[in-house]
Design an enzyme around this catalytic site. Structure first.
Site, PDB file in Angstrom:
ATOM      1  N   SER A  41       0.804  -1.220   0.000  1.00 48.99           N
ATOM      2  CA  SER A  41       0.000   0.000   0.000  1.00 48.99           C
ATOM      3  C   SER A  41       0.840   1.274   0.000  1.00 48.99           C
ATOM      4  CB  SER A  41      -0.927   0.010   1.218  1.00 48.99           C
ATOM      5  OG  SER A  41      -0.179  -0.048   2.401  1.00 48.99           O
ATOM      6  N   THR A  90      -2.210   3.172   3.902  1.00 48.31           N
ATOM      7  CA  THR A  90      -1.421   4.411   3.915  1.00 48.31           C
ATOM      8  C   THR A  90      -0.596   4.380   5.176  1.00 48.31           C
ATOM      9  OG1 THR A  90      -3.284   5.569   2.886  1.00 48.31           O
ATOM     10  CG2 THR A  90      -1.657   6.947   3.999  1.00 48.31           C
ATOM     11  N   THR A 145       1.563   6.941   0.438  1.00 51.20           N
ATOM     12  CA  THR A 145       0.690   5.847  -0.001  1.00 51.20           C
ATOM     13  C   THR A 145       0.813   5.623  -1.504  1.00 51.20           C
ATOM     14  OG1 THR A 145      -1.608   5.047   0.010  1.00 51.20           O
ATOM     15  CG2 THR A 145      -1.309   7.372  -0.409  1.00 51.20           C
ATOM     16  N   ARG A 180      -6.361   9.395 -10.202  1.00 48.19           N
ATOM     17  CA  ARG A 180      -7.124   9.558  -8.952  1.00 48.19           C
ATOM     18  C   ARG A 180      -6.159   9.975  -7.831  1.00 48.19           C
ATOM     19  NH1 ARG A 180      -6.769   7.290  -3.556  1.00 48.19           N
ATOM     20  NH2 ARG A 180      -8.834   7.371  -2.634  1.00 48.19           N
ATOM     21  N   THR A 240      -5.947   7.463   7.261  1.00 45.01           N
ATOM     22  CA  THR A 240      -5.841   6.364   6.310  1.00 45.01           C
ATOM     23  C   THR A 240      -7.275   5.952   5.963  1.00 45.01           C
ATOM     24  OG1 THR A 240      -5.874   4.661   8.013  1.00 45.01           O
ATOM     25  CG2 THR A 240      -3.728   5.509   7.402  1.00 45.01           C
ATOM     26  N   GLY A 241      -7.417   5.204   4.895  1.00 46.24           N
ATOM     27  CA  GLY A 241      -8.755   4.744   4.530  1.00 46.24           C
ATOM     28  C   GLY A 241      -9.230   5.413   3.275  1.00 46.24           C
TER      29      GLY A 241
HETATM   30  N1  GLY Z   1      -6.115   7.293   2.198  1.00 41.36           N
HETATM   31  C1  GLY Z   1      -5.421   6.965   1.040  1.00 41.36           C
HETATM   32  C2  GLY Z   1      -6.167   7.132  -0.189  1.00 41.36           C
HETATM   33  O1  GLY Z   1      -7.374   7.237  -0.191  1.00 41.36           O
HETATM   34  O2  GLY Z   1      -5.533   7.142  -1.231  1.00 41.36           O
END
Ligand code: GLY
Length: 317
Positions: free
Chosen positions: A48, A174, A192, A202, A225-226
């Protein structure tokens, strides 16, 4: 005076030891955060972040990272950066050498090269295999040259949102690392490879200051994170700092932010990590038991600290 310390969302590859050692020798919070983050970025087993991170829909790893200095509120960030092993260090150079706060895509890569970073292959055998398995499963055995064309029509047909909902929690990952040094200066860093198999271009919350990362010596630091889209929509990291600024405890601020995520009532979740200027630390999550890792300059090993699992409730604090 608070003892210099470092915290992170994980402690893979002794990353906190690396940071704590820098603090022990009188290094800055930013040096500690950068070095600890680099050790995660170069770990090929972590899918990740950095090397070995799961690529985007076209099979290309694109990295997001940011770093913020709590004394000056200066920030540096890169988004959709391709081909550089240490996005956190490129982000730091954006902070130190450029008049900007965020560079993206080819511009970020151009900058990285200009300031002396070497380009690197970030796909590993394992991340390439994970990507191939996804392509065969989701897109069928489609030849490489037709994939781009297929994906464009896929997006044009608005199937992307449906596909996005099928992604599981493990598609987000992340690393958040933050530290306070002997001068009381705070730094927070986030790195990340972003949402696995994301649409090219994105950008998540990690490089967006205020969303996935924020830090201010006068208050503390917060990072996420998330599912980054949520943290962008709610300015989650800044919201946690705002709450603390207005008198909430670090725990109350994190819980409130996670309840705000639940209030969106959409699939997916967020976790946060925070510290305050008094040296208190906290983590919280909408989706699981929350833990974080702590080391100070006198610690022999890292300490696992329990945060809060904020379950879905109607009311807010
Ligand atoms: N939190 C990392 C992402 O959405 O890319």
């Amino acid at each position: 005076m608070v003892k210099p310390f470092i915290i992170g969302t994980r402690n893979s590859r002794e990353m906190l030891h690396i940071g704590a050692e820098i603090l022990r020798k009188g290094g800055t919070a930013m040096d500690a955060v950068e070095a600890a983050t680099r050790s995660v970025e170069e770990n090929p087993d972590d899918h990740s972040v950095g090397l070995g991170g799961i690529p985007n829909l076209l099979g290309v790893p694109q990295m997001d990272a940011s770093i913020m200095d709590g004394r000056t509120l200066r920030t540096g960030a890169v988004a959709a950066l391709e081909g550089y092993l240490h996005p956190i260090s490129v982000a730091r150079k954006v902070l130190e050498l450029s008049p900007h706060v965020l560079l993206v895509g080819p511009g970020a890569a151009l900058f990285a090269r200009a300031v002396g970073f070497e380009d690197t292959e970030l796909l590993t055998d394992e991340s390439r295999d994970i990507y191939k398995a996804f392509v065969e499963d989701a897109l069928g055995s489609i030849e490489d040259e037709r994939r781009r064309e297929y994906l464009v029509s896929y997006v044009e047909d608005y199937n992307l949102r449906d596909w996005y909902e099928k992604l599981s929690e493990e598609h987000w990952g992340t690393v958040n690392i933050m530290a306070m040094d002997a001068k009381g200066d705070i730094c927070s860093g986030v790195s990340t490879s972003g949402l696995s198999l994301k649409l090219p271009g994105r950008v998540g919350d990690s490089p967006i200051i205020g969303a996935g990362n924020y830090c201010d010596n006068r208050v503390g630091a917060a990072a996420c994170t998330g599912r980054g889209e949520f943290a962008i929509r709610l300015s989650t990291a800044r919201a946690i700092i705002n709450r603390m600024e207005n008198g909430a405890s670090i725990r109350e601020a994190c819980v409130w932010a996670m309840r705000d995520i639940h209030a969106l009532n959409e699939p997916g979740g967020i976790s946060c990590l925070a510290l305050d200027r008094n040296g208190n630390t906290m983590s919280a999550s909408t989706r699981r038991e929350s833990t974080h890792y702590y080391m100070d300059v006198d610690s022999e090993g890292s300490e696992e600290r329990l945060g809060v699992w904020v379950k879905n409730k109607e009311e807010r604090t």
